[in-house]
Design a protein around this motif. Structure first.
Motif, PDB file in Angstrom:
ATOM      1  N   THR A 109       0.848  -1.193   0.000  1.00  0.00           N
ATOM      2  CA  THR A 109       0.000   0.000   0.000  1.00  0.00           C
ATOM      3  C   THR A 109       0.878   1.235   0.000  1.00  0.00           C
ATOM      4  OG1 THR A 109      -0.161  -0.027   2.419  1.00  0.00           O
ATOM      5  CG2 THR A 109      -1.886  -1.170   1.205  1.00  0.00           C
ATOM      6  N   GLY A 147      -6.615   4.908  -2.617  1.00  0.00           N
ATOM      7  CA  GLY A 147      -6.651   3.523  -3.066  1.00  0.00           C
ATOM      8  C   GLY A 147      -6.924   3.407  -4.554  1.00  0.00           C
ATOM      9  N   THR A 160     -10.474  -6.723  -9.743  1.00  0.00           N
ATOM     10  CA  THR A 160      -9.642  -7.814  -9.255  1.00  0.00           C
ATOM     11  C   THR A 160      -8.791  -8.422 -10.360  1.00  0.00           C
ATOM     12  OG1 THR A 160     -11.425  -9.380  -9.627  1.00  0.00           O
ATOM     13  CG2 THR A 160     -11.246  -8.418  -7.420  1.00  0.00           C
ATOM     14  N   HIS A 212      -4.453  -4.029  -7.940  1.00  0.00           N
ATOM     15  CA  HIS A 212      -5.641  -3.978  -7.097  1.00  0.00           C
ATOM     16  C   HIS A 212      -5.610  -5.102  -6.063  1.00  0.00           C
ATOM     17  CE1 HIS A 212      -7.782  -0.854  -9.357  1.00  0.00           C
ATOM     18  NE2 HIS A 212      -7.146  -1.354 -10.397  1.00  0.00           N
ATOM     19  N   LYS A 213      -5.131  -6.273  -6.467  1.00  0.00           N
ATOM     20  CA  LYS A 213      -5.005  -7.383  -5.524  1.00  0.00           C
ATOM     21  C   LYS A 213      -3.976  -7.052  -4.451  1.00  0.00           C
ATOM     22  CE  LYS A 213      -6.308 -11.131  -8.621  1.00  0.00           C
ATOM     23  NZ  LYS A 213      -5.844 -12.324  -9.309  1.00  0.00           N
ATOM     24  N   TRP A 239      -3.151  -4.054  -3.438  1.00  0.00           N
ATOM     25  CA  TRP A 239      -3.706  -3.021  -2.559  1.00  0.00           C
ATOM     26  C   TRP A 239      -4.654  -3.653  -1.546  1.00  0.00           C
ATOM     27  CZ3 TRP A 239      -2.424   1.957  -1.895  1.00  0.00           C
ATOM     28  CH2 TRP A 239      -3.261   2.734  -1.117  1.00  0.00           C
ATOM     29  N   ALA A 240      -5.495  -4.579  -1.985  1.00  0.00           N
ATOM     30  CA  ALA A 240      -6.424  -5.246  -1.075  1.00  0.00           C
ATOM     31  C   ALA A 240      -5.671  -6.071  -0.041  1.00  0.00           C
ATOM     32  CB  ALA A 240      -7.390  -6.123  -1.868  1.00  0.00           C
ATOM     33  N   LYS A 241      -4.616  -6.766  -0.474  1.00  0.00           N
ATOM     34  CA  LYS A 241      -3.794  -7.546   0.449  1.00  0.00           C
ATOM     35  C   LYS A 241      -3.128  -6.618   1.475  1.00  0.00           C
ATOM     36  CE  LYS A 241      -1.196 -10.660  -1.441  1.00  0.00           C
ATOM     37  NZ  LYS A 241      -0.058 -11.331  -2.112  1.00  0.00           N
ATOM     38  N   CYS A 270      -4.189  -3.647   2.453  1.00  0.00           N
ATOM     39  CA  CYS A 270      -5.212  -3.131   3.370  1.00  0.00           C
ATOM     40  C   CYS A 270      -5.564  -4.163   4.432  1.00  0.00           C
ATOM     41  CB  CYS A 270      -6.464  -2.728   2.594  1.00  0.00           C
ATOM     42  SG  CYS A 270      -6.253  -1.238   1.622  1.00  0.00           S
ATOM     43  N   PHE A 271      -5.679  -5.424   4.021  1.00  0.00           N
ATOM     44  CA  PHE A 271      -5.976  -6.487   4.982  1.00  0.00           C
ATOM     45  C   PHE A 271      -4.843  -6.627   5.994  1.00  0.00           C
ATOM     46  CE2 PHE A 271      -5.536 -10.946   6.238  1.00  0.00           C
ATOM     47  CZ  PHE A 271      -6.722 -11.103   6.938  1.00  0.00           C
TER      48      PHE A 271
END
Length: 185
Positions: A15, A72, A94, A99-100, A102-104, A106-107
């Motif tokens: 991120t 984001g 996705t 994007h994957k 960024w989601a990873k 964020c998690f």
């Protein structure tokens, strides 16, 4: 503490520092909800303090969400519907690896903040039975240092990477010693 810091470091690879700074502001909210679930905190919505707590939670989460959505990845909802009409089953948000990532990230950042909040709640419980705050802090830092060393040795096994030279690594270690340790005393 070790898990929190390591998750935070890995999340920063996926991120941005902006998201890290914004999501760190969610730690009080997560801590509040954990304390509420464990019965350590009360929330009376019909009182001024209860309403103030709720307003603070909404403001904090609103700020975190605003920065996360602003910095984001941009989701293209019209493209999503276009892909649905064409019969493609892949979501455009996705399909991209960024994007994957960024989601990873964020998690992982949320997990980092959650582990820190759990530690803050546990500290409250421990401090009720262990009155020496300075000794507790020293033991906590010692334990985290040992755990971090074990993690670092497991991750980086190349001895050349452990050597300090006249570069940014030496500056980083010097900064940590001065800013994080020396200035605390």
């Amino acid at each position: 503490m070790t898990l929190n810091l390591n998750l935070n470091g890995v999340a920063l690879k996926y991120t941005s520092a902006t998201l890290a700074a914004a999501s760190t502001n969610s730690i009080p909210v997560i801590t509040f909800f954990l304390a509420l679930l464990l019965g350590m905190e009360t929330l009376k919505v019909r009182t001024r303090t209860g309403v103030a707590k709720l307003v603070e939670v909404v403001i904090c989460l609103g700020g975190v969400a605003t920065l996360a959505f602003y910095k984001g990845p941009h989701f293209k909802f019209l493209c999503f519907f276009k892909h649905l009409l064409k019969g493609q089953n892949q979501h455009p948000a996705t399909s991209s690896s960024s994007h994957k990532s960024w989601a990873k990230g964020c998690f992982l950042m949320l997990s980092s903040n959650f582990t820190w909040s759990i530690w803050l709640v546990f500290q409250t419980i421990i401090m009720k039975s262990y009155p020496s705050k300075l000794m507790f802090t020293a033991l906590q830092c010692l334990q985290s240092s040992i755990q971090s060393l074990v993690v670092a040795v497991a991750v980086e096994r190349d001895l050349e990477e452990w050597k300090l030279g006249w570069n940014m690594r030496l500056l980083a270690v010097t900064y940590c010693v001065i800013a994080c340790i020396w200035l605390d005393f």
